[in-house]
Design a protein around this motif. Structure first.
Motif, mmCIF file in Angstrom:
data_model
loop_
_atom_site.group_PDB
_atom_site.id
_atom_site.type_symbol
_atom_site.label_atom_id
_atom_site.label_comp_id
_atom_site.label_asym_id
_atom_site.label_seq_id
_atom_site.Cartn_x
_atom_site.Cartn_y
_atom_site.Cartn_z
ATOM 1 N N ALA A 21 16.553 114.344 -24.938
ATOM 2 C CA ALA A 21 15.369 113.482 -24.917
ATOM 3 C C ALA A 21 14.395 113.789 -23.779
ATOM 4 O O ALA A 21 14.117 112.919 -22.952
ATOM 5 N N THR A 24 11.492 111.238 -23.423
ATOM 6 C CA THR A 24 11.920 109.941 -22.889
ATOM 7 C C THR A 24 12.181 110.034 -21.389
ATOM 8 O O THR A 24 11.779 109.153 -20.633
ATOM 9 N N SER A 27 8.869 110.147 -19.622
ATOM 10 C CA SER A 27 8.263 108.807 -19.559
ATOM 11 C C SER A 27 8.943 107.958 -18.489
ATOM 12 O O SER A 27 8.274 107.224 -17.755
ATOM 13 N N GLU A 81 3.462 113.268 -22.196
ATOM 14 C CA GLU A 81 4.159 111.988 -22.012
ATOM 15 C C GLU A 81 3.739 111.326 -20.704
ATOM 16 O O GLU A 81 3.560 110.115 -20.642
ATOM 17 N N GLN A 85 2.026 107.791 -20.998
ATOM 18 C CA GLN A 85 2.738 106.684 -20.350
ATOM 19 C C GLN A 85 1.909 106.101 -19.215
ATOM 20 O O GLN A 85 2.012 104.913 -18.907
ATOM 21 N N PHE A 112 7.281 101.080 -20.857
ATOM 22 C CA PHE A 112 8.144 102.210 -21.224
ATOM 23 C C PHE A 112 8.630 102.063 -22.665
ATOM 24 O O PHE A 112 8.524 102.987 -23.471
ATOM 25 N N ARG A 116 7.304 104.434 -25.777
ATOM 26 C CA ARG A 116 8.270 105.272 -26.495
ATOM 27 C C ARG A 116 8.301 104.911 -27.975
ATOM 28 O O ARG A 116 8.411 105.779 -28.834
ATOM 29 N N ASP A 119 5.197 106.447 -29.472
ATOM 30 C CA ASP A 119 5.231 107.901 -29.376
ATOM 31 C C ASP A 119 6.253 108.501 -30.336
ATOM 32 O O ASP A 119 6.019 109.569 -30.914
ATOM 33 N N ILE A 120 7.360 107.826 -30.546
ATOM 34 C CA ILE A 120 8.401 108.344 -31.432
ATOM 35 C C ILE A 120 8.070 108.063 -32.903
ATOM 36 O O ILE A 120 8.156 108.947 -33.749
ATOM 37 N N ASP A 143 -0.516 111.099 -27.686
ATOM 38 C CA ASP A 143 0.132 110.323 -26.616
ATOM 39 C C ASP A 143 -0.838 109.350 -25.957
ATOM 40 O O ASP A 143 -0.442 108.256 -25.560
#
Length: 164
Positions: A21, A24, A27, A81, A85, A112, A116, A119-120, A143
């Motif tokens: 990840a 992640t 971020s 990211e 973020q 956060f 995420r 973004d995912i 993003d």
């Protein structure tokens, strides 16, 4: 030498090369950086300017070094990211003062999770941008929009829980 730095910059100095990840982790590291900035009272205008410069530099580098990665939006490239973020983090940075460090930490966690999420899952229009814009600008733009969506959710939460 400059090429190595630029590749390191795009991967957030190796974070993007994590087996697990990388987006992640990038971020999460971004959140930690902003917690330190908030704690030390770094001026928000400076952070906004810095992010603007990083955006421009990132677009140029992603386009320039695209061939060094598997794809234009390779998983190793995680500077997007950081920038995405940063948007909800800057939103809450502007709202809370140093006297509200606990609330800042709580909303950093919310930013956060929401960033995420967007973004995912890439809901509309993020999914369209992700599929159609295959250049440095497109890599950052999906993003950035995820960050804006995250900021909107955070502002709604703050509005609902406030006494206004």
């Amino acid at each position: 030498m400059i090429h190595k730095f630029n590749i390191s910059f795009l991967t957030m100095f190796g974070i993007g090369e994590s087996m697990y990840a990388p987006g992640t982790i990038a971020s999460l590291v971004t959140c930690i950086i902003y917690i330190f900035c908030f704690n030390f009272g770094i001026n928000i205008a400076f952070l906004i300017f810095l992010n603007f410069v990083l955006c421009i530099y990132s677009v140029i580098l992603i386009d320039k070094y695209a061939r060094r990665f598997d794809s234009i939006d390779a998983k190793e490239i995680v500077i997007d990211e950081f920038i995405g973020q940063s948007i909800p983090l800057l939103s809450i940075y502007a709202i809370f003062s140093e006297n509200f460090f606990g609330q800042y930490i709580m909303f950093t966690l919310v930013s956060f999770l929401t960033f995420r999420f967007f973004d995912i899952l890439k809901p509309f229009p993020i999914n369209i941008i992700d599929k159609r814009l295959k250049n440095g600008f497109g890599v950052l733009l999906d993003d950035i929009i995820a960050g804006v969506f995250s900021s909107i959710i955070i502002l709604i939460i703050l509005f609902v829980i406030s006494d206004v």
